[in-house]
Scaffold this active site. Structure first.
Site, PDB file in Angstrom:
ATOM      1  N   LEU A  87     -17.454  52.496  42.399  1.00  0.00           N
ATOM      2  CA  LEU A  87     -17.533  51.664  41.202  1.00  0.00           C
ATOM      3  C   LEU A  87     -16.227  51.652  40.395  1.00  0.00           C
ATOM      4  O   LEU A  87     -15.682  52.710  40.081  1.00  0.00           O
ATOM      5  CB  LEU A  87     -18.681  52.173  40.315  1.00  0.00           C
ATOM      6  CG  LEU A  87     -19.123  51.224  39.197  1.00  0.00           C
ATOM      7  CD1 LEU A  87     -19.726  49.948  39.755  1.00  0.00           C
ATOM      8  CD2 LEU A  87     -20.104  51.923  38.274  1.00  0.00           C
ATOM      9  N   ASP A  88     -15.733  50.479  40.076  1.00  0.00           N
ATOM     10  CA  ASP A  88     -14.542  50.310  39.211  1.00  0.00           C
ATOM     11  C   ASP A  88     -13.294  50.985  39.772  1.00  0.00           C
ATOM     12  O   ASP A  88     -12.380  51.342  39.022  1.00  0.00           O
ATOM     13  CB  ASP A  88     -14.807  50.846  37.792  1.00  0.00           C
ATOM     14  CG  ASP A  88     -15.899  50.057  37.091  1.00  0.00           C
ATOM     15  OD1 ASP A  88     -16.126  48.894  37.470  1.00  0.00           O
ATOM     16  OD2 ASP A  88     -16.517  50.596  36.165  1.00  0.00           O
ATOM     17  N   ALA A  89     -13.247  51.173  41.064  1.00  0.00           N
ATOM     18  CA  ALA A  89     -12.108  51.887  41.646  1.00  0.00           C
ATOM     19  C   ALA A  89     -11.383  51.062  42.705  1.00  0.00           C
ATOM     20  O   ALA A  89     -10.496  51.560  43.376  1.00  0.00           O
ATOM     21  CB  ALA A  89     -12.576  53.208  42.242  1.00  0.00           C
ATOM     22  N   GLY A 104     -16.770  52.446  33.779  1.00  0.00           N
ATOM     23  CA  GLY A 104     -18.193  52.504  33.465  1.00  0.00           C
ATOM     24  C   GLY A 104     -18.568  51.569  32.337  1.00  0.00           C
ATOM     25  O   GLY A 104     -17.804  50.705  31.946  1.00  0.00           O
ATOM     26  N   HIS A 134     -13.294  43.907  34.814  1.00  0.00           N
ATOM     27  CA  HIS A 134     -13.777  45.083  34.079  1.00  0.00           C
ATOM     28  C   HIS A 134     -13.190  45.041  32.678  1.00  0.00           C
ATOM     29  O   HIS A 134     -11.989  44.851  32.520  1.00  0.00           O
ATOM     30  CB  HIS A 134     -13.393  46.373  34.792  1.00  0.00           C
ATOM     31  CG  HIS A 134     -13.991  47.578  34.123  1.00  0.00           C
ATOM     32  ND1 HIS A 134     -15.313  47.896  34.232  1.00  0.00           N
ATOM     33  CD2 HIS A 134     -13.459  48.501  33.287  1.00  0.00           C
ATOM     34  CE1 HIS A 134     -15.571  48.969  33.520  1.00  0.00           C
ATOM     35  NE2 HIS A 134     -14.459  49.353  32.929  1.00  0.00           N
TER      36      HIS A 134
END
Lengths: 284, 284, 284, 284
Positions: B227-229, B201, B192
């Site tokens: 998402l992204d976690a 995001g 990310h």
């Protein structure tokens, strides 16, 4: 319940970890931390272990004796131990620079350093007021060609009286006499204001400026008889540019010196540093 | 002689290390590396161990079976193993950004990554020439609303056919379907382009620019359904100033992304990463 | 509209900035970037300036001539200029190590480097396939004691033919002949795999390991006749521990080499590096 | 001879640099430092300039007036000035944490900070002894729901009496009232113990631990009415691992806080920070 740190060095051999951990288990100890390192080339084994034991079942001295007769003699270990609760006694030697002294004392007062500071010693009287402000005894022991031998004796006497465990040279601008180095082998920590082995000796920031380096550094190492060549404990760096004058390099470097020295002190006080040959093994 | 990596997770209890190391010793194994970690709060024990064993005395499968019946069942371990010589099969998913792909392939060809790369998969045909230059099969699997379900099946088929061990999303701009996440739990690595949890995001560099941050970052993490976690494997940062335009932030960030992703891949391939809860334990 | 970069060096004097900026203003130029540096000790002034001008009002050549007659002669400047749109021609010299080559070519293909690469030259044939994969001409120019003089001539011929602006030694394991250094003064960029001035010469990672340093580095510098002693452009560092074998130091160092070299190339290509004495001024 | 710092902000236009530098030249000033930045998107121009002038030819006040009538009004500048020799008066607000206070005072006493410290103010009496040790006046101004309005008045009175230029919140655990923010707009510096915008609010180290981040940070920013959302001055980071407990994160973070806050103070005191919108331009 008490907690103990064991630090072990011995020739590498199969079964050391199994033997030591079984030994602790047998005494109802609970291992809370174990780390080891093997230098395969030299066949050397290193281990650091923290364990919790019960005073009733197994008093500290009983455990130490049993370990000495058990694993320590079986694997011909060089080893040492320390109660985790123990705060080693650290003497600080300074000259006229005060930035490392302020930093160490601030951290000490904040409770960041798990040490006691029985005294500050200096070859100049200048920093006595700082010692006073922080309520720590200050000894002024001047060092000249003529007084050098006497000064060493006075230093040794003070260190002995206060049962000092290790010495920190917080920018102490004197060469440490061999006699002191022998007594405090691997127990005198120096901060050198450069990224050793680049720029050893005096005025490293001037040399760094002349060479036009883009990074400067500071190095904390144990004092040995060869100047600035002892085992390295910790190093730090900072980026610089053409824009930095010598005095700005010195200012940036002072910050590094403080942090690098403080980290070295913390690791040493927690028995996380092992010396072998001219290098260190540092457990995290 | 063969070398094996064991990775263990179990409830914390006295004697685990003693038991495991004694077990290895009993099979004439030589422990070359051991590292452990205990989460005291949750009572969880983690260990990673590398040992050398002799094929004649104790073949790989014999050792594995004995360990399963012995320490593994005694301490109710969740554990896995891998021959050190084994190179896991890594599939690379990309879209149109090529910097991470070039970086991974360059490292792969230099022999820096101990993996095999059976194929590169993309939802766009643009990067096919890079795959060709590096002589790696390239599969173009477009993903649209309509084709999504089919695409997932095709992806799974390819992964299965090539016996892929883990997947790297080298700036793959598609949400990974749950079906794939389930099959490759803790085996899909994403990069990310921000310092999570700041700026999750899309368009994190634009957000970073707007907020006027002085440091940007990149984060490599395992993909989970949120998402992204997912659990963070590695993070990197770089200093920036008011002087950096969004496009300069992107350029600086690309460098970070490459290094952070490559490091995450190396650690994962060497089985140095253990996932528990939403966090990772990373052995060094 | 065109944009131009001016790079200026001259004795320090009052009014230089006023004079130069007024000159640009007078030609209806718009200054987009200006940075200067004064070495007070040596009385030397340095400036880098980017300006936008209008081709109709003031064509490139007109501006250059006027500047030469105006500020440049008034302040006895050593100066140079380059259209911002111009991509300098960069030759890459390599031997057998491929990590820096892969890195540079990956960045080049990603559009990250504002250069052209007319050819790759090597004293070994080994890396020819990489050149082929990236579709860049490869010249194999072996260098032995006997062929050295001829090799230099062949190198010069190729550099001349392709109008090469600067040379990057991407781990080229040969000493550059004086003849080449003279022609490409301050235009040959080397990557040295240590934190100079520590560990100059061959095998720096072995030396770093022996000394037990806690930080390793890489240094990019211009090649001068004294080996590893030229002006430093960029340095990078990474933390290491006792745990790192020589081969792990080399692996960690390779990452540094790539980044440090790539950054040096970017800065040089953008005319952001000025050499004076044995140092560099680097504008940001 | 005197030296002056000018800090300028205005709409971008051709000729500003030429005009300002010519103006200084005309008053026989010698520019020692100039740096500028243009935000092209917003059409905003920023400049910081240091110049040496002669008191006899051009007294300070004469220069200021002439500049106001000249370039400042021509380009509708927002500008400010300060004699380089001037040491701004900095008040320190603290609560119970002492690490940042010790650090600032140590640096102050070492001569590292070019400020005066007229007083330390706290909502708790705990740190009074530190103020005493460093011989700086200490005011205890408790803040409760009921006394808040009075406390603000008392704070303003003290700040006014001592002609304080800016305020440093060295881990002051109270929300600053709007009234104070208005008077000291862009002149109240806070240290937040996280890498903003990640983990705003209280207990960021606990949040960082929960999320399993591999890097922690600290952020120094100007106080605005929106909590933890003001313009960022400086950020610092440190690597951490799964191995760090919350209390170890806090210890590592404390080091960051000290350095980041001290750097922000130095830059602010030298007028190197310009605020525009919710961001800062920082000249080096």
């Amino acid at each position: 319940m008490y907690a103990i740190t064991l630090v072990i060095q011995c020739p590498d051999k199969k079964g050391i970890i199994a033997d030591v951990t079984s030994f602790v288990y047998q005494y109802s100890g609970n291992i809370q931390y174990i780390d080891q390192y093997v230098d395969r080339e030299k066949g050397a084994f290193f281990m650091r272990l923290e364990a919790e034991l019960n005073e009733k079942n197994c008093p500290y001295e009983t455990f130490i004796e049993a370990f000495e007769k058990g694993p320590a003699s079986e694997f011909t270990m060089t080893w040492s131990h320390q109660p985790i609760a123990y705060k080693p006694k650290m003497a600080i030697f300074v000259s006229k620079y005060d930035h490392c002294l302020y930093d160490l004392l601030g951290r000490y007062k904040s409770g960041e350093l798990a040490v006691e500071i029985p005294f500050i010693l200096s070859n100049h009287p200048d920093l006595a007021p700082i010692a006073k402000a922080f309520e720590i005894p200050f000894y002024y022991v001047p060092v000249t060609k003529e007084t050098k031998a006497n000064a060493t004796q006075e230093q040794l006497k003070l260190l002995n009286q206060h049962e000092v465990d290790f010495i920190v040279l917080a920018r102490y601008m004197q060469i440490i006499p061999e006699e002191l180095i022998e007594v405090y082998k691997s127990n005198i920590i120096n901060i050198h204001h450069s990224f050793l082995p680049a720029f050893p000796g005096a005025k490293p920031y001037h040399s760094a400026f002349e060479r036009g380096v883009k990074i400067i550094g500071a190095t904390s190492h144990y004092v040995t008889e060869e100047l600035d060549a002892g085992p390295i404990i910790e190093q730090g760096v900072a980026h610089v540019s053409h824009n930095h004058s010598v005095s700005q390099l010195i200012a940036k470097g002072s910050d590094l010196e403080k942090i690098v020295l403080a980290n070295a002190v913390k690791q040493h006080a927690a028995k996380k540093v092992m010396v072998y040959g001219n290098k260190t093994v540092i457990f995290t």
